[in-house]
Motif scaffolding. Structure first.
Motif, PDB file in Angstrom:
ATOM      1  N   SER A 238       1.027  -1.382  -0.397  1.00  0.00           N
ATOM      2  CA  SER A 238      -0.243   0.185  -0.057  1.00  0.00           C
ATOM      3  C   SER A 238       1.098   1.085   0.346  1.00  0.00           C
ATOM      4  CB  SER A 238      -0.440   0.154   0.987  1.00  0.00           C
ATOM      5  OG  SER A 238      -1.397   1.534   1.701  1.00  0.00           O
TER       6      SER A 238
ATOM      7  N   LEU B  74       0.020   4.157   0.403  1.00  0.00           N
ATOM      8  CA  LEU B  74      -1.091   4.798   1.563  1.00  0.00           C
ATOM      9  C   LEU B  74       0.306   4.706   3.091  1.00  0.00           C
ATOM     10  CD1 LEU B  74      -2.677   7.637   2.420  1.00  0.00           C
ATOM     11  CD2 LEU B  74      -3.761   5.294   2.489  1.00  0.00           C
ATOM     12  N   SER B  75       0.097   3.698   2.899  1.00  0.00           N
ATOM     13  CA  SER B  75       0.606   3.135   4.447  1.00  0.00           C
ATOM     14  C   SER B  75       2.452   2.672   4.328  1.00  0.00           C
ATOM     15  CB  SER B  75       0.747   0.977   4.440  1.00  0.00           C
ATOM     16  OG  SER B  75      -0.839   0.887   4.824  1.00  0.00           O
TER      17      SER B  75
ATOM     18  N   LEU C 122       2.508   6.806   4.843  1.00  0.00           N
ATOM     19  CA  LEU C 122       2.202   6.906   6.568  1.00  0.00           C
ATOM     20  C   LEU C 122       3.609   6.913   7.143  1.00  0.00           C
ATOM     21  CD1 LEU C 122       0.079   7.675   8.742  1.00  0.00           C
ATOM     22  CD2 LEU C 122       0.042   5.237   9.063  1.00  0.00           C
TER      23      LEU C 122
END
Lengths: 395, 395
Positions: free
Chosen positions: A273, A275-276, A279
């Motif tokens: 991911s 996004l992960s 982050l």
């Protein structure tokens, strides 16, 4: 479905039965020492929020778009920094980001194992590792452990008899055994790998959760020091120190395995991911990881101390165990003949659950063992759990 | 590494060479019709932000903690709603959340394929599907396609001769072929599966990106209608309609395959990112998905129209193709003997790239084919790309 897959399925069904039982841990009033999960109350929610805000502000579309199979180059660079702190020399090119340690295990297993290859694990070892090695149709052999971790002399006897592909080991604050391989044994293991030409698959999710301040040099670092770094595949994760739900881990690969691992990562899920990954990268850049690790380590140490005292008080010499020096698990063994799988029904009735030890063996299970996890339980409940275990003992 | 793995690796190395070439697509001035990725300018960044804010506000720790291997029950419920709109009857228990379609392919391949099992694919078919089927050591056979999708008569000839395990098909707005299986052929295919007892693995990432408004009933729906729903494994994804970087897809499973798929999902990566699942769920709850799909579909349709016109204007009868009714890809074939892999070097020099068709075949590659993706290219650049292709033609 091949026979190995079937065997694996049967094994999983067994553990499903246990999971079913462990589900009751969510029943009101039941204290669970079963889960192997981080304490969510210790998540750095504020830091994660700030990091996510930076993702959305600074990364724009990239956090939502496809990315490289090997992972975000900046995150891989940050991981090299972390690796250096663990004594490992590597470049971003050596690192593949994975969707957590479980995927690291699966990718490495698929990359290195041909059906019938011998993989040596600790006795006891991490259940889910057994699962992926069986899926890859490895032949599993086990070597015992004591308070100093894997008994490398026993491994030496084995490798003298049988060529092996790899040793899989959680050398520091292991799961489920809770023990740590001593530095002398680390050197011995690495020297053995050099002499008998096998791989070491070093799984290191817990080493940062350290109660003693004593640091344990990674096997990868030892191997690099004597020129056999190419024989160690190292994997670690942010699951235990940041947020397991983000599913971000990594593999540090020998050069000969890099391309194969990237191909498998691509075949498995294209990439982790975005996004992960974003982050995690922003969180690392915030500088909050070290204080967060200190916070978790201190909290888990207090819980561990509480469990150790309570077990000593309540169960006395009915069980023996090695006091964990870090991590999330305490491994206990009854000093008498015992079946902890059977016993679980009784303890559940008395409001406490754990994981029976026999599920952590690929052979010769010791049914008198159990794994106790303290990470998510309050000190008061750890004391109460020990009382309930005592009350569940056969007289 | 087994011989099949090796074969696969070789195949990947070939396509790596192409990827190397396609990297130049990022060189300034080069127009890329190569990438198969959604247009990031169309991401609903505002909607994703709002959804993420709700994740952080409402979900608390859960978005960062471990979750169920089969995925968030609420998201699976929302997926059943989407499935119903696609004519598929299912319950959350039938759905396993995956980290995108690629993982769905890998999990299903590992679950259903024994070495040597025959898997039938379209000619041409999705490259990465070939990869996972080869990793699972399937024997691949192919069936031709025309403007109405897979030629099911040809499949019938094949299954009369050879028992097959499954047909893998992207029936709607396929990748790379850009064609759609007609309803009559859908019925024919499902009836054939019933008669000859094989599985259909229906991969459906693109069906929502629909230019015509005509809807195509899923194979799963057709199969359920005649009582053979258990023979269709259906997979889809949010990658093309929401955000590929979040890596969220799903498999809708026959009951006999559910447990096995969950076990494999667990062995593969425990579960899909909790954060990505929570983001997707909140986005779905916001009601923004339908307008977002309408926006993407309209934009891609305009781009597709622009590409079709430009190709007709510039290349005339040097190529032939079927006008896509949806999706992201146009598949073209030269009407003369041609090698598009070789030609790529010339077109790159002229500032335009595509994916040569031969990489989408498991056998009998047609080197006169190429895949053109229009999703990320402006209408002006699509016209310019066609001019550059023309300028690259051998005289």
């Amino acid at each position: 479905m091949s026979s190995q897959k079937l065997a694996n399925r049967v094994k999983d069904l067994q553990s499903s039965a246990i999971r079913e039982l462990l589900k009751h841990s969510k029943m009101e009033g039941v204290i669970s020492l079963g889960g192997g999960i981080p304490n969510p109350d210790l998540f750095d929610t504020e830091g994660l929020r700030i990091a996510m805000d930076r993702v959305l502000t600074e990364d724009g579309h990239n956090a939502f778009q496809y990315g490289l199979s090997e992972g975000d180059p900046k995150l891989r660079e940050a991981i090299c920094q972390i690796s250096a702190e663990r004594g490992i020399q590597c470049t971003p090119d050596d690192v593949v980001i994975t969707s957590g340690s479980q995927q690291s295990l699966d990718i490495v297993a698929r990359a290195i194992i041909n059906p019938g290859d011998v993989i040596v694990v600790e006795r006891p070892t991490y259940l889910a590792a057994l699962q992926v090695f069986q899926l890859a149709e490895a032949e599993l052999k086990s070597v015992g452990t004591d308070g100093e971790g894997m008994i490398v002399d026993e491994l030496e006897e084995l490798v003298k008899q049988t060529p092996i592909k790899a040793v899989y080991i959680v050398p520091t604050f292991g799961n489920p055994g809770g023990v740590t391989l001593t530095d002398a044994r680390r050197q011995q293991l690495v020297a053995l790998a050099a002499r008998y030409d096998f791989l070491i698959f070093e799984d290191d999710p817990y080493s940062e959760i350290n109660f003693s301040g004593e640091t344990f040099r990674t096997l990868k670092s030892h191997a690099q020091a004597i020129g056999v770094g190419e024989q160690v595949i190292y994997t670690s994760t942010f699951s235990k120190i940041l947020a397991p739900g983000a599913r971000v881990g990594w593999i540090t690969l020998p050069s000969w395995l890099k391309q194969q691992a990237v191909i498998l990562k691509q075949a498995t899920d294209l990439h982790t991911s975005s996004l992960s990954q974003a982050l995690t990268r922003h969180y690392l850049e915030s500088g909050r990881l070290r204080p967060q690790i200190a916070l978790i380590s201190k909290a888990y140490q207090q819980k561990c101390d509480a469990l150790v005292s309570a077990l000593q008080n309540e169960l006395g010499d009915r069980i023996r165990f090695h006091r964990p020096q870090g991590g999330m698990f305490l491994w206990a063994t009854f000093t008498e003949a015992f079946n902890t799988t059977e016993w679980l029904k009784t303890t559940l009735n008395n409001g406490v659950v754990y994981v029976p030890g026999e599920f952590f063996y690929c052979d010769r299970p010791d049914t008198s063992t159990l794994r106790l996890s303290y990470s998510t339980v309050s000190e008061a409940n750890l004391a109460e759990a020990a009382r309930r275990l005592k009350a569940s003992l056969p007289q």
